[in-house]
Enzyme design. Sequence first.
Site, short mmCIF file in Angstrom:
data_model
loop_
_atom_site.label_atom_id
_atom_site.label_comp_id
_atom_site.label_asym_id
_atom_site.label_seq_id
_atom_site.Cartn_x
_atom_site.Cartn_y
_atom_site.Cartn_z
N GLY A 4 12.59 28.75 -12.82
CA GLY A 4 12.73 29.29 -14.10
C GLY A 4 14.05 28.96 -14.79
O GLY A 4 14.97 28.89 -14.09
N ARG A 8 17.27 34.19 -20.79
CA ARG A 8 17.81 35.31 -21.27
C ARG A 8 19.37 35.57 -20.56
O ARG A 8 20.02 36.36 -20.97
CB ARG A 8 17.06 36.35 -20.68
CG ARG A 8 15.76 36.64 -21.77
CD ARG A 8 14.83 37.30 -21.34
NE ARG A 8 14.08 36.76 -20.19
CZ ARG A 8 12.99 37.46 -19.58
NH1 ARG A 8 12.67 38.66 -19.84
NH2 ARG A 8 12.43 36.80 -18.37
#
Length: 460
Positions: A4, A8
């Site tokens: 991933g 964030r």
Amino acid sequence: MAAGKGTRMKSATPKVLQPVLDRPIIDYVIKNILSVGISPENIGVLVGSGGEQVASHVNKAFPGVKILWQHNQLGTGHAVKCAREWWQSYENLIVLNGDLPMMTPESLKELISCCNQHDCTVITFNAANPGAYGRIIRENNHVSIIEFKDATLEQIKIREVNAGCYAFRVKALESVIDLITNHNAQKEYYLTDALALMNSQGFNTGAFTMPEEEMQGVNNQRELAEVSRVMRDKIINRWLNEGVRILDINSVYIGSEVILAPDVVIMPNVQIFGTSIINEGSYIGSGSILNNAVLGRNVKLTAYVFIENSELKDNAQAGPFCYIRDNSCLENNSFAGKFVELKNSHIGENSKVPHLSYMGDADLGSNVNIGAGSITCNYDGSKKNHTRVGDNCFIGSDTMLVAPVEVESNSATAAGSVITQRVPENALGVGRARQINIENWVLRRNLHKQTSTSQPEGDK
Ligand code: UD1
Ligand code: CA
């Protein structure tokens, strides 16, 4: 799963390489898997975003672990599908999110044992603040997961959430993996959809719950800081239970691979990282930072000592303000004192380097005394050269040892010497200009001053 983007985190470093204390997140995950007896060949790390970096780290830190690629990050369901060729030959498959550094071997063992009970088991926790976690739906003995962004207002209220740890029977996974779609709020292929699909095909699904602290994922810098704090507390508690004395537990950081003995004393503001080992009775003074340091028994670091990849043997002392690095070794009862730097140097038993010295690529015998301000001139502009000082030598203050050079046993150097040649045994090496005194020089200077300086105006 470590492919991933970790958007964030807002960092150029891939999420799984972000450090918790002194090690990347992924190291905790892989070490946990290894600790339950799974061999490296049976571990696959799915990489993608920042994959070259993650792969090169894993290859170095965990040789034998398989690297699997997910070139486009289309979701966790897609990630697992990308690795299908690798896992389809196994009977069971454990899938772990790569961002779970706090998971314990006990939980992993329990998850593995669930392969005998269900076609798919997930670990859940009851979140104080369920935030964006997938919500667990328990219905008619079945478990399924609804992602936060797809949940109804009613479902959002559920506090039991998906930790991101799954045990699959491969047969069941194979029969649903191609059925996962991206028809959802995030247009991603969710691994979590596998459960509902299995339920509809008559496979059975289950879940068990673990404490939140252990299942805390890392998705942003805030969570990374929290996980680091929890990890730090856990490690500190472990050592307090083993008889280590820590004066201020809130200002001390100890890495997960450090080994401490009983009666080690750690003063405030200390960091001990890497594979450092500290033996009984050693004292780590305030402000000290140790990385891959080995300390024997009753070693004393008074304060502000920085040690990297070096060893201090029994009863050695260092500090305050001392930097010891690159495979240096202080033998028993030796001493490196104030504003001293040791680099790739060996200090023999009972030898002392007490003040303002740099010893680089030097080998000192036993009972040597290095006078204040003495240094090795080990670098000639192109390469590093070696200095040897034999046993019982007395090196006068401010001696420059111009390497390569040797001072043989039982000899001495005169203060302020530049030593460029071998000093033989029992000799005194003098390498400095001889002093001359110019008689009455000061008187003559004063006379000159009086006649040449004009008196200021008005000062008559
Ligand atoms: C995921 C779960 C969610 C769970 C949460 C726990 C899904 C769809 N949702 O959400 O139910 O509560 O974890 O932390 O799985 N990854 C890939 N390839 C991808 C996407 C992600 O390898 O295409 C990896 C990431 O590197 C990470 C893990 O999968 O290690 C989880 O991804 P992340 O984006 O953190 O998932 P969440 O949205 O947190
Ligand atoms: Ca996550």
